[in-house]
Design a protein around this motif. Sequence first.
Motif, PDB file in Angstrom:
ATOM      1  N   CYS A 164       0.851  -1.179   0.000  1.00 19.86           N
ATOM      2  CA  CYS A 164       0.000   0.000   0.000  1.00 19.86           C
ATOM      3  C   CYS A 164       0.896   1.240   0.000  1.00 19.86           C
ATOM      4  O   CYS A 164       2.123   1.123  -0.020  1.00 19.86           O
ATOM      5  N   GLY A 165       0.275   2.389   0.041  1.00 16.14           N
ATOM      6  CA  GLY A 165       1.022   3.631   0.160  1.00 16.14           C
ATOM      7  C   GLY A 165       1.484   3.822   1.591  1.00 16.14           C
ATOM      8  O   GLY A 165       1.259   2.968   2.453  1.00 16.14           O
ATOM      9  N   PRO A 166       2.141   4.952   1.871  1.00 18.13           N
ATOM     10  CA  PRO A 166       2.645   5.205   3.218  1.00 18.13           C
ATOM     11  C   PRO A 166       1.571   5.054   4.291  1.00 18.13           C
ATOM     12  O   PRO A 166       0.413   5.410   4.084  1.00 18.13           O
ATOM     13  N   VAL A 167       1.967   4.503   5.419  1.00 18.60           N
ATOM     14  CA  VAL A 167       1.064   4.274   6.547  1.00 18.60           C
ATOM     15  C   VAL A 167       1.505   5.141   7.726  1.00 18.60           C
ATOM     16  O   VAL A 167       2.650   5.579   7.811  1.00 18.60           O
ATOM     17  N   LEU A 168       0.543   5.372   8.636  1.00 23.01           N
ATOM     18  CA  LEU A 168       0.803   6.148   9.841  1.00 23.01           C
ATOM     19  C   LEU A 168       1.457   7.469   9.457  1.00 23.01           C
ATOM     20  O   LEU A 168       0.992   8.133   8.539  1.00 23.01           O
ATOM     21  N   ASP A 169       2.547   7.836  10.122  1.00 18.63           N
ATOM     22  CA  ASP A 169       3.186   9.111   9.799  1.00 18.63           C
ATOM     23  C   ASP A 169       4.509   8.930   9.052  1.00 18.63           C
ATOM     24  O   ASP A 169       5.350   9.822   9.030  1.00 18.63           O
ATOM     25  N   TYR A 170       4.694   7.771   8.418  1.00 21.77           N
ATOM     26  CA  TYR A 170       5.907   7.541   7.642  1.00 21.77           C
ATOM     27  C   TYR A 170       5.902   8.400   6.382  1.00 21.77           C
ATOM     28  O   TYR A 170       4.867   8.524   5.715  1.00 21.77           O
TER      29      TYR A 170
ATOM     30  N   ASP B 145       6.674   9.226   2.435  1.00 22.20           N
ATOM     31  CA  ASP B 145       6.805   8.467   1.189  1.00 22.20           C
ATOM     32  C   ASP B 145       8.284   8.507   0.825  1.00 22.20           C
ATOM     33  O   ASP B 145       8.864   9.583   0.704  1.00 22.20           O
ATOM     34  N   SER B 146       8.907   7.363   0.703  1.00 23.77           N
ATOM     35  CA  SER B 146      10.351   7.299   0.480  1.00 23.77           C
ATOM     36  C   SER B 146      10.676   6.176  -0.487  1.00 23.77           C
ATOM     37  O   SER B 146      10.060   5.110  -0.422  1.00 23.77           O
ATOM     38  N   PRO B 147      11.657   6.385  -1.352  1.00 23.89           N
ATOM     39  CA  PRO B 147      12.057   5.288  -2.249  1.00 23.89           C
ATOM     40  C   PRO B 147      12.706   4.127  -1.495  1.00 23.89           C
ATOM     41  O   PRO B 147      12.860   3.046  -2.050  1.00 23.89           O
ATOM     42  N   TYR B 148      13.055   4.337  -0.239  1.00 27.30           N
ATOM     43  CA  TYR B 148      13.690   3.293   0.557  1.00 27.30           C
ATOM     44  C   TYR B 148      12.686   2.447   1.338  1.00 27.30           C
ATOM     45  O   TYR B 148      13.076   1.495   2.001  1.00 27.30           O
ATOM     46  N   SER B 149      11.420   2.820   1.291  1.00 25.57           N
ATOM     47  CA  SER B 149      10.395   2.139   2.096  1.00 25.57           C
ATOM     48  C   SER B 149       9.382   1.405   1.237  1.00 25.57           C
ATOM     49  O   SER B 149       8.986   1.884   0.176  1.00 25.57           O
ATOM     50  N   ILE B 150       8.954   0.259   1.744  1.00 27.60           N
ATOM     51  CA  ILE B 150       7.842  -0.512   1.193  1.00 27.60           C
ATOM     52  C   ILE B 150       6.834  -0.636   2.335  1.00 27.60           C
ATOM     53  O   ILE B 150       7.209  -0.965   3.463  1.00 27.60           O
ATOM     54  N   PHE B 151       5.565  -0.371   2.036  1.00 24.90           N
ATOM     55  CA  PHE B 151       4.527  -0.397   3.057  1.00 24.90           C
ATOM     56  C   PHE B 151       3.550  -1.528   2.792  1.00 24.90           C
ATOM     57  O   PHE B 151       3.244  -1.843   1.638  1.00 24.90           O
ATOM     58  N   TYR B 152       3.054  -2.105   3.876  1.00 21.38           N
ATOM     59  CA  TYR B 152       2.084  -3.196   3.797  1.00 21.38           C
ATOM     60  C   TYR B 152       0.954  -2.941   4.784  1.00 21.38           C
ATOM     61  O   TYR B 152       1.140  -2.271   5.810  1.00 21.38           O
ATOM     62  N   GLN B 153      -0.198  -3.554   4.473  1.00 20.95           N
ATOM     63  CA  GLN B 153      -1.323  -3.529   5.409  1.00 20.95           C
ATOM     64  C   GLN B 153      -2.084  -4.845   5.302  1.00 20.95           C
ATOM     65  O   GLN B 153      -2.014  -5.536   4.285  1.00 20.95           O
ATOM     66  N   LYS B 154      -2.811  -5.143   6.362  1.00 21.51           N
ATOM     67  CA  LYS B 154      -3.673  -6.323   6.361  1.00 21.51           C
ATOM     68  C   LYS B 154      -4.896  -6.019   7.213  1.00 21.51           C
ATOM     69  O   LYS B 154      -4.765  -5.603   8.368  1.00 21.51           O
ATOM     70  N   GLN B 155      -6.061  -6.237   6.624  1.00 24.40           N
ATOM     71  CA  GLN B 155      -7.311  -6.126   7.370  1.00 24.40           C
ATOM     72  C   GLN B 155      -7.484  -7.424   8.149  1.00 24.40           C
ATOM     73  O   GLN B 155      -7.329  -8.509   7.605  1.00 24.40           O
ATOM     74  N   LEU B 156      -7.827  -7.282   9.421  1.00 24.93           N
ATOM     75  CA  LEU B 156      -7.997  -8.452  10.283  1.00 24.93           C
ATOM     76  C   LEU B 156      -9.472  -8.792  10.389  1.00 24.93           C
ATOM     77  O   LEU B 156     -10.330  -7.927  10.258  1.00 24.93           O
ATOM     78  N   ARG B 157      -9.739 -10.043  10.684  1.00 21.58           N
ATOM     79  CA  ARG B 157     -11.122 -10.462  10.876  1.00 21.58           C
ATOM     80  C   ARG B 157     -11.651  -9.846  12.165  1.00 21.58           C
ATOM     81  O   ARG B 157     -10.878  -9.482  13.056  1.00 21.58           O
ATOM     82  N   ALA B 158     -12.937  -9.769  12.254  1.00 19.16           N
ATOM     83  CA  ALA B 158     -13.552  -9.191  13.455  1.00 19.16           C
ATOM     84  C   ALA B 158     -13.195 -10.034  14.677  1.00 19.16           C
ATOM     85  O   ALA B 158     -13.109 -11.258  14.593  1.00 19.16           O
ATOM     86  N   ALA B 159     -12.981  -9.369  15.782  1.00 21.64           N
ATOM     87  CA  ALA B 159     -12.617 -10.075  17.014  1.00 21.64           C
ATOM     88  C   ALA B 159     -13.809 -10.867  17.543  1.00 21.64           C
ATOM     89  O   ALA B 159     -14.935 -10.536  17.334  1.00 21.64           O
TER      90      ALA B 159
END
Length: 154
Positions: A132-138, A140-154
Amino acid sequence: MAVTLAIESPLDDEVRALVAELNTVLLALSPPEACYHLTVEQMAEPTVTVWIARDEGTVVGCGALKRHSAAVGEVKRMFTRPDWQGQGIGRRILGEIQAAAEREGLETLVLETGDRHPAAWAIYEKAGFTRCGPVLDYPDSPYSIFYQKQLRAA
C-alpha cells in the motif's frame, strides 16, 4: 532445533544485543534517515509487545506489535539471525503478532520495511499483507515498502 517463542522484555541484555545486531543490518541496507527503529526503551513501553524466539535458550529472533489506536497496530522489529533464517521463525513470530492483534480487536495491521528486504516481503505477502502507500506518519520514500492487512472481526 527446539525454537520457542515468548513475550519478553526488550531490556534483557541478550535482547538488547539482538536489537543492536538488527540495527546494524538495517543501517547497512538503508540510509540512516530511512531507518525507523524503535529503541529497546521504546519497545518496553506499554503499547508494545515483544516476542522473542530462542533456540535452546539462545536468542535468535524477534518481532513486536505496536498499538497506535484501538483499531490499528503496527508490526515492528522483525528479525531472525542469519544462521536461523529460512526455518519459519519469522513466520511464527508474525503469526503470534497477528493472533494478539485479533484477540485485542484491532482492525488493521500495517508495517514499513526496506526496499532491499525481499525475504521480509515474502513473509508478509504469504501472511496476506498487501502493499500500500505510506502508513501512519511515515514519509513516502524510495527506501520504504509499506504493507497492510485487514484483520477479521474479534
